[in-house]
Design a protein around this motif. Sequence first.
Motif, PDB file in Angstrom:
ATOM      1  N   TRP A  67       1.136 -18.355 -10.711  1.00 48.48           N
ATOM      2  CA  TRP A  67       0.646 -17.009 -11.030  1.00 48.48           C
ATOM      3  C   TRP A  67       1.582 -16.366 -12.049  1.00 48.48           C
ATOM      4  N   PRO A  68       1.102 -15.936 -13.208  1.00 46.30           N
ATOM      5  CA  PRO A  68       1.973 -15.306 -14.213  1.00 46.30           C
ATOM      6  C   PRO A  68       2.705 -14.090 -13.638  1.00 46.30           C
ATOM      7  N   GLN A  69       3.988 -13.968 -13.986  1.00 52.34           N
ATOM      8  CA  GLN A  69       4.848 -12.950 -13.394  1.00 52.34           C
ATOM      9  C   GLN A  69       4.325 -11.535 -13.610  1.00 52.34           C
ATOM     10  N   ARG A  70       3.846 -11.231 -14.802  1.00 53.85           N
ATOM     11  CA  ARG A  70       3.407  -9.861 -15.104  1.00 53.85           C
ATOM     12  C   ARG A  70       2.249  -9.446 -14.203  1.00 53.85           C
ATOM     13  N   SER A  71       1.250 -10.320 -14.078  1.00 57.68           N
ATOM     14  CA  SER A  71       0.102 -10.024 -13.231  1.00 57.68           C
ATOM     15  C   SER A  71       0.501 -10.007 -11.758  1.00 57.68           C
ATOM     16  N   PHE A  72       1.354 -10.933 -11.357  1.00 58.47           N
ATOM     17  CA  PHE A  72       1.809 -10.974  -9.969  1.00 58.47           C
ATOM     18  C   PHE A  72       2.538  -9.689  -9.584  1.00 58.47           C
ATOM     19  N   ALA A  73       3.470  -9.267 -10.430  1.00 58.44           N
ATOM     20  CA  ALA A  73       4.262  -8.078 -10.120  1.00 58.44           C
ATOM     21  C   ALA A  73       3.379  -6.837  -9.995  1.00 58.44           C
ATOM     22  N   ALA A  74       2.362  -6.717 -10.842  1.00 59.21           N
ATOM     23  CA  ALA A  74       1.466  -5.565 -10.782  1.00 59.21           C
ATOM     24  C   ALA A  74       0.579  -5.630  -9.540  1.00 59.21           C
ATOM     25  N   THR A  75      -0.003  -6.800  -9.285  1.00 66.84           N
ATOM     26  CA  THR A  75      -0.900  -6.955  -8.142  1.00 66.84           C
ATOM     27  C   THR A  75      -0.158  -6.764  -6.833  1.00 66.84           C
ATOM     28  N   ALA A  76       1.108  -7.180  -6.797  1.00 65.12           N
ATOM     29  CA  ALA A  76       1.915  -7.028  -5.584  1.00 65.12           C
ATOM     30  C   ALA A  76       2.026  -5.567  -5.170  1.00 65.12           C
ATOM     31  N   GLN A  77       2.028  -4.647  -6.142  1.00 67.14           N
ATOM     32  CA  GLN A  77       2.147  -3.221  -5.800  1.00 67.14           C
ATOM     33  C   GLN A  77       0.924  -2.746  -5.009  1.00 67.14           C
ATOM     34  N   LEU A  78      -0.261  -3.201  -5.428  1.00 69.06           N
ATOM     35  CA  LEU A  78      -1.479  -2.840  -4.696  1.00 69.06           C
ATOM     36  C   LEU A  78      -1.440  -3.416  -3.283  1.00 69.06           C
ATOM     37  N   ILE A  79      -0.976  -4.647  -3.154  1.00 71.18           N
ATOM     38  CA  ILE A  79      -0.891  -5.296  -1.842  1.00 71.18           C
ATOM     39  C   ILE A  79       0.111  -4.568  -0.952  1.00 71.18           C
ATOM     40  N   PHE A  80       1.297  -4.270  -1.483  1.00 70.70           N
ATOM     41  CA  PHE A  80       2.330  -3.599  -0.693  1.00 70.70           C
ATOM     42  C   PHE A  80       1.885  -2.208  -0.238  1.00 70.70           C
ATOM     43  N   ALA A  81       1.245  -1.472  -1.134  1.00 67.58           N
ATOM     44  CA  ALA A  81       0.791  -0.129  -0.784  1.00 67.58           C
ATOM     45  C   ALA A  81      -0.252  -0.179   0.326  1.00 67.58           C
ATOM     46  N   THR A  82      -1.205  -1.087   0.201  1.00 64.84           N
ATOM     47  CA  THR A  82      -2.255  -1.211   1.223  1.00 64.84           C
ATOM     48  C   THR A  82      -1.687  -1.645   2.559  1.00 64.84           C
ATOM     49  N   LEU A  83      -0.805  -2.642   2.536  1.00 64.61           N
ATOM     50  CA  LEU A  83      -0.214  -3.122   3.783  1.00 64.61           C
ATOM     51  C   LEU A  83       0.692  -2.077   4.425  1.00 64.61           C
ATOM     52  N   GLY A  84       1.365  -1.297   3.596  1.00 64.01           N
ATOM     53  CA  GLY A  84       2.215  -0.243   4.153  1.00 64.01           C
ATOM     54  C   GLY A  84       1.403   0.777   4.938  1.00 64.01           C
ATOM     55  N   VAL A  85       0.292   1.202   4.358  1.00 64.01           N
ATOM     56  CA  VAL A  85      -0.585   2.151   5.053  1.00 64.01           C
ATOM     57  C   VAL A  85      -1.156   1.522   6.315  1.00 64.01           C
ATOM     58  N   ALA A  86      -1.619   0.265   6.221  1.00 66.03           N
ATOM     59  CA  ALA A  86      -2.191  -0.421   7.385  1.00 66.03           C
ATOM     60  C   ALA A  86      -1.160  -0.573   8.497  1.00 66.03           C
TER      61      ALA A  86
END
Length: 253
Positions: free
Chosen positions: A169-188
Motif C-alpha cells: 500500500w503506498p505510504q501517502r494513501s495509507f497514512a491518509a486512510t489510517a486517519q479515517l480508520i483511527f477516528a472511526t475506531l476511536g469513537v466506536a
Amino acid sequence: MTLLHLTALAAAVLVGAGTQRATGLGFALVASPFVVLLTDPFNGVLLVNLCGTLTALVVLVQVWRDVDVRRAGLLLGPAVVAVLPGAWVARNLPGPALSVVVGGLVLAALAVVLVRGRTRRPADAPTGPGGAARDVRAGLLAGAGSGFMNVTAGVGGPAITVYAISTGWPQRSFAATAQLIFATLGVASLLAKGSLPSLPAAGWALVGAGLTVGILVGNRLSDRIPARRARQAVVALALTGAAITVVKGVVQL
C-alpha cells in the motif's frame, strides 16, 4: 495525580500527536504505554482513544484527498465488530492484568511489523493468481485485529501497518486512510465502553495544550523528517513504554 504526573501525561500526548501528524500514525504506539503507566489501564486507554480520535480528525481534514475509501471500508467493517469483544475484555480484566495485556499487545504487534517490514511488497508489484482474494482476507484479519487492539490497548495501528506492508500500500494513501480508520475506531471504542476518561481540570488543560502543540510541531516536521527515521523513533519509544508497562503490571499482579 500530582502536577508532575499531569505534565508527564501531557508530554506523552504531545509526542504522540506530533508523531502521528509527522508520520501518519504512531499516536497510540507512542502515547499508550506511557499514559497507562501514568494513570490506570482502563482510564489510560480511554484517554488514548479520545486524544487519538481528535488527532486523527485534525490530520484527516488536511489529507482527506488521499483517502482510499475502498480499503477503509474493507478494514473498518471487521474492525468495528471486533470492538465489542475488546470492550468486554477491557472492562473485566483487573488493572495489573490489563497493563500486561496492553504492553504485551504493543510488543507483539511491533514485533510483527518489524518482521514483515523486511518482506515489504513493492507498491507496483502484481498480486498474482488469487492475490486479490488474499489481500481481502488479509484486510479482514487486519481490521479485526486493529479494532480489538484499539479498544483494549488503544493501539489500532500495528495491525493495519502489517496489512499495508504485505500488500504494498503506498505510504501517502495509507497514512491518509489510517486517519479515517483511527477516528472511526476511536469513537466506536468510546461508545462500546460507555464512558469517557476522567482527569482533573488541570489535567484536561495540560493534555489539551499538549495535543495542540504536538499537532503544530508535527505540521512543521512532516516534510522535514525522513519517513524511515520517524518510524524508527516511533518503534523505539513504543518498545520502551510497552516494556515498562508490562513490568509494572507483572509486579502488581
